[in-house]
Scaffold this motif. Structure first.
Motif, short mmCIF file in Angstrom:
data_model
loop_
_atom_site.label_atom_id
_atom_site.label_comp_id
_atom_site.label_asym_id
_atom_site.label_seq_id
_atom_site.Cartn_x
_atom_site.Cartn_y
_atom_site.Cartn_z
N GLY A 1 28.73 -5.93 -1.16
CA GLY A 1 28.90 -5.05 -2.25
C GLY A 1 28.74 -5.94 -3.45
O GLY A 1 28.59 -7.00 -3.52
N MET A 2 29.08 -5.11 -4.84
CA MET A 2 28.68 -5.85 -6.07
C MET A 2 30.00 -5.74 -7.00
O MET A 2 30.44 -4.31 -7.04
CB MET A 2 27.39 -5.27 -6.53
CG MET A 2 26.18 -5.63 -6.00
SD MET A 2 24.83 -4.97 -6.79
CE MET A 2 24.74 -3.35 -6.11
N ASN A 3 30.38 -6.38 -7.68
CA ASN A 3 31.19 -6.42 -8.77
C ASN A 3 30.55 -5.80 -9.99
O ASN A 3 29.29 -5.75 -10.08
CB ASN A 3 32.19 -7.61 -9.04
CG ASN A 3 31.27 -8.91 -9.43
OD1 ASN A 3 30.17 -8.74 -10.13
ND2 ASN A 3 31.80 -10.21 -9.18
N TYR A 4 31.31 -6.05 -11.05
CA TYR A 4 30.54 -5.25 -12.42
C TYR A 4 29.31 -6.21 -12.59
O TYR A 4 28.24 -5.84 -13.10
CB TYR A 4 31.34 -5.39 -13.66
CG TYR A 4 30.89 -4.59 -14.82
CD1 TYR A 4 30.89 -3.36 -14.96
CD2 TYR A 4 30.18 -5.37 -15.72
CE1 TYR A 4 30.18 -2.44 -16.03
CE2 TYR A 4 29.71 -4.81 -16.82
CZ TYR A 4 29.86 -3.26 -17.30
OH TYR A 4 29.19 -2.59 -18.23
N GLN A 5 29.54 -7.63 -12.86
CA GLN A 5 28.55 -8.49 -13.23
C GLN A 5 27.37 -8.44 -11.97
O GLN A 5 26.14 -8.51 -12.68
CB GLN A 5 29.13 -9.97 -13.38
CG GLN A 5 29.86 -10.19 -14.44
CD GLN A 5 31.41 -9.66 -14.06
OE1 GLN A 5 31.66 -9.41 -13.03
NE2 GLN A 5 32.25 -9.23 -15.24
N SER B 1 21.71 6.96 -8.14
CA SER B 1 22.77 6.49 -8.78
C SER B 1 23.14 5.29 -7.39
O SER B 1 22.70 5.25 -6.52
CB SER B 1 23.77 7.51 -8.47
OG SER B 1 24.13 8.32 -7.18
N VAL B 2 24.17 4.27 -7.95
CA VAL B 2 24.42 3.12 -7.13
C VAL B 2 25.91 3.38 -7.11
O VAL B 2 26.66 3.15 -8.36
CB VAL B 2 23.98 1.86 -7.57
CG1 VAL B 2 24.57 0.82 -6.59
CG2 VAL B 2 22.44 1.99 -7.71
N THR B 3 26.88 3.36 -6.20
CA THR B 3 28.29 3.17 -5.89
C THR B 3 28.37 1.96 -5.03
O THR B 3 27.77 1.95 -3.94
CB THR B 3 28.90 4.35 -5.44
OG1 THR B 3 28.44 5.62 -6.06
CG2 THR B 3 30.21 4.20 -5.22
N THR B 4 29.44 1.11 -5.64
CA THR B 4 29.63 -0.16 -4.88
C THR B 4 30.81 -0.62 -5.03
O THR B 4 31.57 -0.71 -6.12
CB THR B 4 28.46 -1.34 -5.32
OG1 THR B 4 28.45 -2.33 -4.48
CG2 THR B 4 28.49 -1.46 -6.64
N LYS B 5 31.34 -1.32 -4.03
CA LYS B 5 32.44 -2.20 -4.11
C LYS B 5 32.49 -3.69 -3.36
O LYS B 5 31.86 -3.69 -2.23
CB LYS B 5 33.75 -1.46 -3.49
CG LYS B 5 35.12 -1.99 -3.82
CD LYS B 5 36.35 -1.64 -2.95
CE LYS B 5 37.26 -2.66 -2.91
NZ LYS B 5 36.71 -3.77 -2.33
N LYS B 6 32.63 -4.68 -4.00
CA LYS B 6 32.56 -5.89 -3.63
C LYS B 6 33.83 -6.36 -2.84
O LYS B 6 34.89 -6.14 -3.06
CB LYS B 6 32.36 -6.86 -4.73
CG LYS B 6 32.01 -8.13 -4.18
CD LYS B 6 31.52 -9.24 -5.16
CE LYS B 6 30.99 -10.61 -4.99
NZ LYS B 6 30.44 -11.29 -5.87
N LEU B 7 33.40 -6.88 -1.69
CA LEU B 7 34.54 -7.49 -0.78
C LEU B 7 35.84 -8.46 -1.82
O LEU B 7 35.19 -9.51 -2.41
CB LEU B 7 34.15 -8.40 0.30
CG LEU B 7 35.06 -9.17 1.30
CD1 LEU B 7 36.17 -7.99 2.04
CD2 LEU B 7 34.43 -10.04 2.10
N THR C 1 37.62 -3.64 1.46
CA THR C 1 36.46 -2.95 1.53
C THR C 1 35.54 -3.44 1.02
O THR C 1 35.49 -4.11 -0.16
CB THR C 1 36.78 -1.47 1.30
OG1 THR C 1 37.34 -1.39 0.01
CG2 THR C 1 37.94 -0.74 2.16
N HIS C 2 34.24 -3.09 1.65
CA HIS C 2 33.01 -3.50 0.92
C HIS C 2 31.98 -2.74 1.44
O HIS C 2 31.77 -2.45 2.46
CB HIS C 2 32.82 -5.18 1.46
CG HIS C 2 32.94 -5.20 3.00
ND1 HIS C 2 31.86 -5.35 3.78
CD2 HIS C 2 34.03 -5.05 3.59
CE1 HIS C 2 32.31 -5.40 4.87
NE2 HIS C 2 33.48 -5.29 4.75
N TYR C 3 31.09 -2.28 0.29
CA TYR C 3 29.80 -1.43 0.92
C TYR C 3 29.04 -1.13 -0.55
O TYR C 3 29.33 -1.33 -1.69
CB TYR C 3 30.54 0.17 1.08
CG TYR C 3 31.62 0.62 0.08
CD1 TYR C 3 31.11 1.41 -1.05
CD2 TYR C 3 33.02 0.20 0.43
CE1 TYR C 3 32.05 1.89 -1.87
CE2 TYR C 3 33.98 1.06 -0.45
CZ TYR C 3 33.70 1.50 -1.51
OH TYR C 3 34.42 2.17 -2.29
N THR C 4 27.82 -0.65 -0.35
CA THR C 4 26.99 -0.11 -1.66
C THR C 4 26.68 1.14 -1.05
O THR C 4 26.06 1.26 0.19
CB THR C 4 26.17 -0.99 -1.93
OG1 THR C 4 26.51 -2.28 -2.26
CG2 THR C 4 25.15 -0.61 -2.84
#
Length: 512
Positions: free
Chosen positions: A78-82, A119-125, A159-162
Motif C-alpha cells: 500500500g501507499m501513504n500520502y507521499q 481512481s486509486v484507493t490505498t492504505k499502507k501497512l 491493513t494494507h491494500y491498493t
C-alpha cells in the motif's frame, strides 16, 4: 540564454493512442504489486504470517450497463500520502528502480490507455489513513491538473491494500481478448508462480502456469532433452534453458525472454530468432525447440513488452544462444523413429476438409462453372495473359530467382497491379530453360488461406504446376496430364527428402 523543455498537460491524453496490448497494460499493475512485495518483503511476510495469506492480485472486469469497470486489487504494502503523490508523477522513477518498476510510467500510461476516468484507493501497512484520488483524463487534457484527494482517518494500522478502478473505457474486453489476457498473464508471471510468491486472479479464476517438462522428449537413458545454458555478451550475462518437445506443436515453441524474472516476450508469442528458426519455416525444429532466456543485464522497452536492443545486441544474443544450444539443434531436426511426422493433419481436420470440399463440389455455383461450353480462342487467351505478365516483368524484381541445373525459375508474388478478376496464376514455360510464375494475391481464393504454412503450400502448387509442365514439354512433344501430375508428385516430395537426408547425414556422423 537557455531554453527549457515543457510538456503540456494534454500529453496525458496521448496515452490512449499508444501502440499497446491489453495484457501488457494489465501487467503494469501486477508489476507494481510484486515490486511492492519485493521492496517490503520482511514486513509483508510477517503480516502474511499473521493473516494466513500471501501476496494476491485480483483483476476483475465487470460490465455495468454501458459503463464497465476494470478493478485491480492487491494486498501488497500500500501507499501513504507521499508514496501516492510520487506514484502520480509522470516519468518520476521510483526510489528503487532496478526491478520491475523502472520508468515511473506504468500505472499512468496503462490507466489512461484503458480508460478516461480512474481512481486509486490505498492504505499502507502501519499507517492509519486511507487515501483515494480520482483522475479525469479529459479534465487534465483541458488544463485542470488538480487532483482532489479524499482521506479516511483512523483505519487499522495492520491493513494494507491498493485498489485501482478504471471507467469510461477506450476499448472493450470481449471474446478472444479475454482468453489471450489469461494466457499472457499466466505466462508472464511463471517465475512468481514457481516461487509461490504470488496468487493472481482474473475474474476469480486463478492463473496457473503449466510447465513444459512433461511434454519434452527423453533420450534412451530416460533423461529429458533439456539443457541449461549461460553465456557472455560483451560483459553481460544471458542464461536459461532450452528443450525439445516430444510431440511437435509450433504454437508452444520459441524462446520466452525474461527480465527481472518476468516474461517480456514469450508464450504464446515467443521470440523466434531467425538465425535458429529461419524465416517462416515449419520444419521439425520449428515444431519442437523451445526454452527460456533471462536477459537481466539488458534494457526493456518502457511498455515492457520487448527487450530494448541497442546496436548489434540482438545479433550477439542470437549468436550466443545458437552456440550454447548447438548440440540440441540437430536432435530437434531429426524425425523420431517411434513417431509419424506430427505435422500432418488430424483425423478431425481431414473430415472437416472432406466435408467442406464435398459441399463445394456439389454446390449450384460449381455446376454453373462446369457448364461453361464456350472458351476464348487460344490466341486471345495467350494475349490476355501476356497483358498481365509484361507489366509485372518490366516493373518488378522477382521475389524468388532459383537456378535448378539448367532451369531458371522466377516467381513474382504480386499484391497490386492485378485484380480479383485476373487469373490466380500466370505461368510462362517456353522452350527455353526459364519458367516464370506470377501469383495473384488479389484473387479471392487467397483470402481463404490462413497461416504461413498454408500459404507456402499454395505457392508450392502454383510453382510446381509450372515446373512440371516445363518438364513435360521438355521430354514429350505433346502435354499429357498424367505425365505432368507424375512429375509434380516428385516435386512435392522434395521438402521431406531434404529432411530425411539431413537426418541421415547427422546419424552417420554421430550427431545424435
Amino acid at each position: 540564454m537557455s531554453m527549457h523543455i515543457e510538456i503540456g498537460l494534454n500529453a496525458i491524453a496521448s496515452y490512449r493512442r499508444m501502440s499497446y496490448e491489453i495484457w501488457y497494460a494489465l501487467a503494469e499493475y501486477v508489476d507494481n504489486s510484486t515490486q511492492s512485495y519485493a521492496n517490503n518483503k520482511a514486513d509483508l511476510d510477517a503480516a502474511y504470517t499473521r493473516e494466513g495469506e500471501g501476496l494476491e492480485v485480483r483483476i476483475t472486469y465487470e460490465r455495468q450497463g454501458s459503463d464497465p469497470v476494470l478493478r485491480i486489487v492487491d494486498n501488497a504494502m500500500g501507499m501513504n500520502y507521499q508514496d501516492l503523490e510520487h506514484a502520480l508523477k509522470v516519468a518520476y522513477p521510483p526510489a528503487i528502480s532496478t526491478g520491475r518498476c523502472r520508468y515511473g510510467m506504468g500505472m499512468k500510461t496503462s490507466s489512461c490507455w484503458i480508460g478516461n476516468r480512474w481512481s486509486v484507493t490505498t492504505k499502507k501497512l502501519g499507517d492509519t489513513n486511507e487515501y483515494t484520488v480520482e483522475i479525469n483524463v479529459r479534465k487534465i487534457e483541458n488544463g485542470n491538473s488538480e487532483l482532489v484527494t479524499k482521506t479516511i482517518a483512523n483505519q487499522p494500522a495492520d491493513t494494507h491494500y491498493t485498489r485501482i478502478e478504471i471507467r469510461d473505457h477506450n476499448r472493450e474486453f470481449k471474446g478472444r481478448t479475454i482468453s489471450k489476457i489469461k494466457d499472457y498473464l499466466r505466462s508472464m508471471y511463471r517465475m512468481d508462480f514457481r516461487a509461490k510468491s504470488l496468487r493472481l486472479f482474473y475474474n476469480d479464476e486463478e492463473m496457473i502456469w503449466e510447465e513444459f517438462d512433461s511434454k519434452l522428449r527423453r533420450n534412451k537413458a530416460g533423461e529429458l532433452y533439456k539443457r541449461e545454458f549461460i553465456f557472455d555478451v560483451g560483459g553481460r550475462t544471458a542464461y536459461g534453458w532450452a528443450g525439445i518437445l516430444d510431440v511437435g506443436a509450433r504454437a508452444d515453441t520459441g524462446f520466452s525472454m525474461l527480465h527481472s524474472d518476468r516474461v517480456v516476450k514469450g508464450w504464446p508469442d515467443a521470440w523466434r530468432p531467425e538465425g535458429i528458426y529461419g524465416h517462416n519455416r515449419n520444419d521439425l525444429l520449428n515444431q519442437r525447440l523451445l526454452g527460456e532466456i533471462h536477459l537481466e543485464d539488458f534494457d526493456v522497452t518502457h511498455t515492457k513488452d520487448m527487450i530494448q536492443w541497442y546496436g548489434d545486441e540482438e545479433d550477439l544474443v542470437e549468436k550466443g544462444l545458437k552456440d550454447a544450444i548447438a548440440d540440441l539443434l540437430p536432435i530437434a531436426r531429426t524425425p523420431w523413429k517411434d513417431q509419424e511426422d506430427e505435422r500432418g493433419p488430424t483425423d478431425g481436420e481431414v473430415d472437416l476438409a472432406i466435408s467442406g470440399l464435398r459441399d463445394e463440389l456439389t454446390s449450384p455455383e460449381m455446376i454453373d462453372k462446369i457448364s461453361i461450353t464456350v472458351l476464348p480462342p487460344e490466341e486471345a487467351l495467350i494475349a490476355s495473359l501476356a497483358r498481365i505478365a509484361e507489366p509485372v516483368k518490366a516493373g518488378r524484381t522477382p521475389d524468388i530467382q532459383a537456378k535448378i541445373g539448367d532451369l531458371e525459375v522466377w516467381v513474382y508474388v504480386v499484391p497490386t497491379d492485378v485484380g480479383p478478376f485476373d487469373p490466380y496464376v500466370v505461368c510462362e514455360t517456353g522452350a527455353n530453360s526459364k519458367v516464370i510464375v506470377i501469383i495473384n494475391m488479389q484473387h479471392p481464393h487467397v483470402s481463404q488461406i490462413s497461416g504461413e504454412q498454408a500459404l507456402m503450400n499454395y505457392f508450392r502448387h502454383c510453382v510446381y504446376d509450372a515446373v512440371a509442365e516445363w518438364q513435360a514439354q521438355k521430354v514429350r512433344s505433346t502435354l499429357d496430364s498424367n505425365t505432368i501430375k507424375m512429375l509434380k508428385d516428385g516435386l512435392l516430395r522434395v521438402s521431406l527428402l531434404m529432411e530425411q537426408h539431413a537426418a541421415s547425414s547427422r546419424e552417420k556422423h554421430g550427431a545424435i
